[in-house]
Structure formats: C-alpha cells, structure tokens
Write an enzyme that holds these catalytic residues in place. Structure first.
Site, PDB file in Angstrom:
ATOM      1  N   ASP A  13       0.812  -1.219   0.000  1.00  0.00           N
ATOM      2  CA  ASP A  13       0.000   0.000   0.000  1.00  0.00           C
ATOM      3  C   ASP A  13       0.847   1.271   0.000  1.00  0.00           C
ATOM      4  OD1 ASP A  13      -2.233  -1.730   0.306  1.00  0.00           O
ATOM      5  OD2 ASP A  13      -1.879  -1.752   2.470  1.00  0.00           O
ATOM      6  N   GLY A  15       1.591   3.094  -2.502  1.00  0.00           N
ATOM      7  CA  GLY A  15       1.247   4.030  -3.576  1.00  0.00           C
ATOM      8  C   GLY A  15       1.887   3.614  -4.893  1.00  0.00           C
ATOM      9  N   LYS A  16       2.116   2.308  -5.052  1.00  0.00           N
ATOM     10  CA  LYS A  16       2.766   1.816  -6.277  1.00  0.00           C
ATOM     11  C   LYS A  16       1.874   2.042  -7.497  1.00  0.00           C
ATOM     12  CE  LYS A  16       3.165  -2.255  -4.480  1.00  0.00           C
ATOM     13  NZ  LYS A  16       2.766  -1.979  -3.089  1.00  0.00           N
ATOM     14  N   GLY A  17       0.546   1.970  -7.296  1.00  0.00           N
ATOM     15  CA  GLY A  17      -0.380   2.145  -8.411  1.00  0.00           C
ATOM     16  C   GLY A  17      -0.241   3.528  -9.009  1.00  0.00           C
ATOM     17  N   ASN A  38      -5.353  -9.962  -4.288  1.00  0.00           N
ATOM     18  CA  ASN A  38      -5.170  -9.467  -2.914  1.00  0.00           C
ATOM     19  C   ASN A  38      -4.654  -8.030  -2.973  1.00  0.00           C
ATOM     20  OD1 ASN A  38      -2.751 -10.305  -4.059  1.00  0.00           O
ATOM     21  ND2 ASN A  38      -1.952 -11.294  -2.218  1.00  0.00           N
ATOM     22  N   GLY A  40      -4.429  -4.085  -4.383  1.00  0.00           N
ATOM     23  CA  GLY A  40      -5.387  -3.077  -4.810  1.00  0.00           C
ATOM     24  C   GLY A  40      -4.626  -1.826  -5.150  1.00  0.00           C
ATOM     25  N   HIS A  41      -4.718  -1.397  -6.388  1.00  0.00           N
ATOM     26  CA  HIS A  41      -3.986  -0.205  -6.808  1.00  0.00           C
ATOM     27  C   HIS A  41      -4.972   0.895  -7.173  1.00  0.00           C
ATOM     28  CE1 HIS A  41      -0.252  -2.821  -7.879  1.00  0.00           C
ATOM     29  NE2 HIS A  41      -0.413  -2.633  -6.595  1.00  0.00           N
ATOM     30  N   THR A 299      -9.966  -4.761   0.878  1.00  0.00           N
ATOM     31  CA  THR A 299     -10.879  -5.251   1.916  1.00  0.00           C
ATOM     32  C   THR A 299     -11.571  -4.133   2.688  1.00  0.00           C
ATOM     33  OG1 THR A 299      -9.056  -5.304   3.488  1.00  0.00           O
ATOM     34  CG2 THR A 299      -9.514  -7.355   2.292  1.00  0.00           C
ATOM     35  N   GLY A 413       0.441  14.136  -3.585  1.00  0.00           N
ATOM     36  CA  GLY A 413      -1.017  14.084  -3.699  1.00  0.00           C
ATOM     37  C   GLY A 413      -1.392  12.907  -4.563  1.00  0.00           C
TER      38      GLY A 413
HETATM   39  P1  IMP Z   1      -2.863 -12.792   1.449  1.00  0.00           P
HETATM   40  O1  IMP Z   1      -1.924 -12.211   0.456  1.00  0.00           O
HETATM   41  O2  IMP Z   1      -4.312 -12.520   1.150  1.00  0.00           O
HETATM   42  O3  IMP Z   1      -2.590 -14.261   1.709  1.00  0.00           O
HETATM   43  O4  IMP Z   1      -2.606 -12.062   2.852  1.00  0.00           O
HETATM   44  C1  IMP Z   1      -1.387 -12.233   3.568  1.00  0.00           C
HETATM   45  C2  IMP Z   1      -0.946 -10.928   4.222  1.00  0.00           C
HETATM   46  O5  IMP Z   1      -0.580  -9.997   3.216  1.00  0.00           O
HETATM   47  C3  IMP Z   1      -2.017 -10.240   5.063  1.00  0.00           C
HETATM   48  O6  IMP Z   1      -1.397  -9.583   6.151  1.00  0.00           O
HETATM   49  C4  IMP Z   1      -2.596  -9.207   4.101  1.00  0.00           C
HETATM   50  O7  IMP Z   1      -3.196  -8.130   4.773  1.00  0.00           O
HETATM   51  C5  IMP Z   1      -1.327  -8.788   3.380  1.00  0.00           C
HETATM   52  N1  IMP Z   1      -1.589  -8.253   2.027  1.00  0.00           N
HETATM   53  C6  IMP Z   1      -1.909  -8.946   0.917  1.00  0.00           C
HETATM   54  N2  IMP Z   1      -2.039  -8.111  -0.137  1.00  0.00           N
HETATM   55  C7  IMP Z   1      -1.795  -6.876   0.328  1.00  0.00           C
HETATM   56  C8  IMP Z   1      -1.714  -5.588  -0.299  1.00  0.00           C
HETATM   57  O8  IMP Z   1      -1.901  -5.409  -1.513  1.00  0.00           O
HETATM   58  N3  IMP Z   1      -1.422  -4.547   0.521  1.00  0.00           N
HETATM   59  C9  IMP Z   1      -1.160  -4.719   1.841  1.00  0.00           C
HETATM   60  N4  IMP Z   1      -1.200  -5.888   2.455  1.00  0.00           N
HETATM   61  C10 IMP Z   1      -1.503  -6.966   1.704  1.00  0.00           C
END
Ligand code: IMP
Length: 426
Positions: A13, A15-17, A38, A40-41, A299, A413
C-alpha cells in the site's frame, strides 16, 4: 532503453499504483509479476478514481502493453469483471497479455483461505481471503491449474476432478462444504473463452520488448515485508514482492534489469496481523489514517499507521538492491509540528540497526526516534524540490542519509501529476 522494477519497500500500500501510472506514461510495457487480486492499486486520473486489482495500472494509457506474468495467481472471474469495468469506463483493453503459465485461483482456494484463516484463531494471518495463499500452495505442491490448462477443456476437466477429490475431502474435515465439478466447470469454461484472446507466452513478449530497446516497467504488488522469504514470516503473503520476484514472475534474467525503485510512504502502514514497531495507537495514528485515507483498497480494512521506519528502508535497499526510493504521500504529514523517523530499535538493552527475523524479538523492539520539525504547509501543488518547504526537504535528505540511496521521486497528492521528479527514472 531501460527496464525498471518498482517494488513496495514496506508492508504494501505504498502508492505503487499511482507511481506505476505516472511512470507508465513513458513505458512501452508494464508487467505485474506476483500476487493476485489481494492487491489493490488506486489511480486518480483527471479527478476520476480507478481501482485495479489484477490488471497493471499501465492499462490507462492506450499505447502501453500490459502483461500479467506467470508469477501472478489469476482469479479468472475477477479478471473478467475488471476487464468489463475498464470497458465500461471507456478504457481499451486490447493491449493486455496474460501468461499461459500463470496459475488459476479456483473457488476451493478461496473457500480454503476463509476456513483455514478462521481455524487459525489467535494465530490468524489476516489474509485478504481471496484464495491467494492456497493457490500458491497448489503451485508448489504441483497440483495447480495454469491458464494453459484452463484453455484446454479436457485437461481442465481432468485436473479439476482430481483436485476436487482432495479439496472436498479437506473442506469436509474443516466442516465446510465442497464443490461439484459442474458448478465450477461451467463458469470457468466461460471465463476461458473470454480470456483466451489475451493468453500467450508473456516471457517471450517481454524479452522481445527488452531486446527491441523498449522501456519496460515491472510493477510489484504488496511489499518487502510481506515477501514469503524476506518478510515478517508467517505474517506475509505467499509470493515474492521483492525485486528478485520480477525475474521469476516474468521470465526474464537478472542481467536484463537496469534499475530497482523502492516505493515507500513518508510514514508506515500495515494491514493484517503481525508486529509493527513504529505503530501509533493514539491520536497521531488516527490523524495519519484520516488524512491519508488509510483504508484497504481490497478489503476496506482500516490500516495500522505509524512513523517512518528507516530500519525497514535499509532492509528493503539490501534485499532488493534498490537504486533509489520513491517517497509517496508526503503531503499527509503537512499539518504535523514534528515528524519522527525510527533510526534503530532498542532490544534487551542493545541497539539494533538491522531488521531482526525472530518475530518475538521484533515484537519486543522499541523504536529509537529522531525528531525533525514539521513544515506546516500545504505541499500538494509543489512540482519541484525547490517548491518544497525547507523542512520537507530536510526530511527527504535525512531519509536518503539513513536509507543509503537517493530519493528519485516524491509524491505530494493522489493525482497523476502531483509528483516531484528529482531524477528521471527512464
Ligand atoms: P494474502 O496475500 O491474502 O494471503 O494475505 C497475507 C498478508 O498480506 C495479510 O497480512 C494481508 O493483509 C497482506 N496483504 C496482501 N495483499 C496486500 C496488499 O496489496 N497490501 C497490503 N497488504 C496486503
């Protein structure tokens, strides 16, 4: 020509996107090489917000070739939805390529992610429950289904039946319901037809682009401390967000990579469980969360927030061989009287300068802070270093000294052009 890997230097998270979107302007090819939906950008273009989970952020530029590499685990339903979403927004998706050897996330992976996480109780990882971990488990166990298998009806049916025998048994042990082959087969064969035009040998595509002297950008997902080898294991994801993951996950050799840029927020955040030495549990953490909109793109979970940790940055520089840092969300700190940087940890009376790997030790570390004066000024319209207030520049310089690499980009920003380029990347 150059090929650049962009990775997260913290817990994801960062800010790579936004950074990928900014750099994609100059890139001919943008590649995702690990993780799945998993990630999100969030990208803001001319006041429009785009949220992407699987497709590289480069897709917002019509001329840029976008690749989902072999190291990514693909939920085909999510990918089809994302393609439809982009089409509705008027974005062309013809330039997408999907690796034929990328593994497919199946409905049983997602269900297993949920039930296994529940069973962990107090030891839960805090996964995104998208089935990413179980899909990588099958890849390592050599029972996974790849895109190339999904496209071959006979092969897919056979593998699905074989896997379901095992997975349904396992789900039953967990007290959860299994799947019939039919309920998976029909939608997945439909996805196969929808995705077929995009599927190819992407390692070949990428290597040809590099050989032709194109600008190639590898877009990491998650971050260094979520790497299954180099992160805060077991509170990690199941892939390699560090720079080495780009070679494996895209099918290119390390000699083809020219630069590695680590994206770091001007502070630190983390979602999910696990130790976080500079975490702020009081009003300062709330202030950063509110000002920085620190809620998960995938999430919606509130992110844990804390001060910048230079121990982590030095570690990211080491394990990924970072050439430079891109510092994001500096504007979130605009109101603060004082900004703090953690320079080391105190642990059992000793000072640690390197990141410890025992989680018990990390949980017992207390940060050693250096305080710098805040700049108390809105910096969102700065477009050059000179336009930043002296105290903001001092903060950046101190980060460079502590991390041991220069800061090449500063984001002030969420907008595409709210960016200060100190040193051009391409
Ligand atoms: P998983 O990748 O869903 O198996 O989650 C494993 C861990 O990586 C957890 O602590 C998630 O919150 C974290 N995680 C997975 N993807 C991201 C992401 O894009 N940003 C931040 N944390 C992530």
């Amino acid at each position: 020509m150059s090929s650049v890997v962009l990775i997260g230097a913290q817990w994801g998270d960062e800010g790579k996107g936004k950074l990928t979107d900014f750099l994609a302007r100059q890139a001919d090819v943008v590649i995702r090489y690990q993780g799945g939906n998993n990630a999100g950008h969030t990208v803001v273009v001319d006041g429009r917000t785009f949220k992407l989970h699987l497709i590289p952020s480069g897709i917002l530029y019509p001329g840029t070739l976008c690749v989902i590499g072999n190291g990514v685990v693909v939920d085909p339903g999510v990918l089809v939805q994302e393609l439809e979403y982009l089409k509705r927004e008027g974005i062309l998706t013809d330039n997408l390529r999907i690796s034929e050897t990328a593994h497919v996330i199946m409905p049983y992976h997602q269900r297993l992610d949920e039930v296994q996480e529940e069973r962990r109780g107090a030891y839960k990882i805090g996964t995104t429950k998208r089935g990413v971990g179980p899909a990588y488990m099958d890849k390592a166990a050599r029972t996974g289904i790849r895109m190339v298998d999904l496209l071959d009806r006979e092969e897919f049916e056979q593998k699905l039946e074989r896997n379901l025998a095992d997975k349904n048994h396992l789900l039953g042990v967990y007290g959860s319901q299994g799947f019939t082959p039919r309920e998976i087969l029909e939608p997945y064969l439909k996805y196969a037809d929808q995705l077929r035009p995009y599927v190819t040998d992407t390692s070949l595509v990428i290597n040809e682009a590099i050989a032709a002297g194109k600008h190639v950008l590898f877009e990491g997902a998650q971050g260094t401390l979520l790497d299954v080898d180099h992160g805060t294991y077991p509170y990690v994801t199941s892939s390699h967000p560090t720079a080495g993951g780009a070679c494996i996950g895209a099918g290119v050799g390390p000699t083809k990579i020219d630069k590695v840029i680590g994206v770091a927020k001007a502070y630190t955040t983390r979602v999910g469980e696990g130790p976080f030495p500079t975490e702020l549990l009081g009003p300062d953490g709330d202030h950063i969360r509110e000002r920085g909109y620190e809620f998960g793109t995938t999430t919606g979970r509130p992110r844990r927030c804390g001060w910048l940790d230079a121990v982590i940055l030095r570690y990211a520089v080491r394990v990924s061989g970072l050439s430079a840092l891109a510092l994001t969300k500096l504007d979130v700190l605009d109101d603060l009287d004082t900004v703090r940087i953690c320079t080391g940890y105190r642990y059992k009376g000793e000072v640690l300068k390197e990141f410890p790997h025992g989680l018990k030790a990390l949980a017992e570390c207390t940060p050693i802070y250096e305080d710098l004066p805040g700049w108390k000024q809105d910096i969102t319209s700065a477009r050059s270093l000179e336009e930043l207030p002296p105290n903001a520049r001092r903060y950046i310089e101190r980060i460079e000294e502590l991390a041991g690499v220069p800061v090449a980009i500063v984001a002030v920003g969420p907008g595409r052009y709210q960016t200060v380029t100190v040193t051009p990347i391409f």
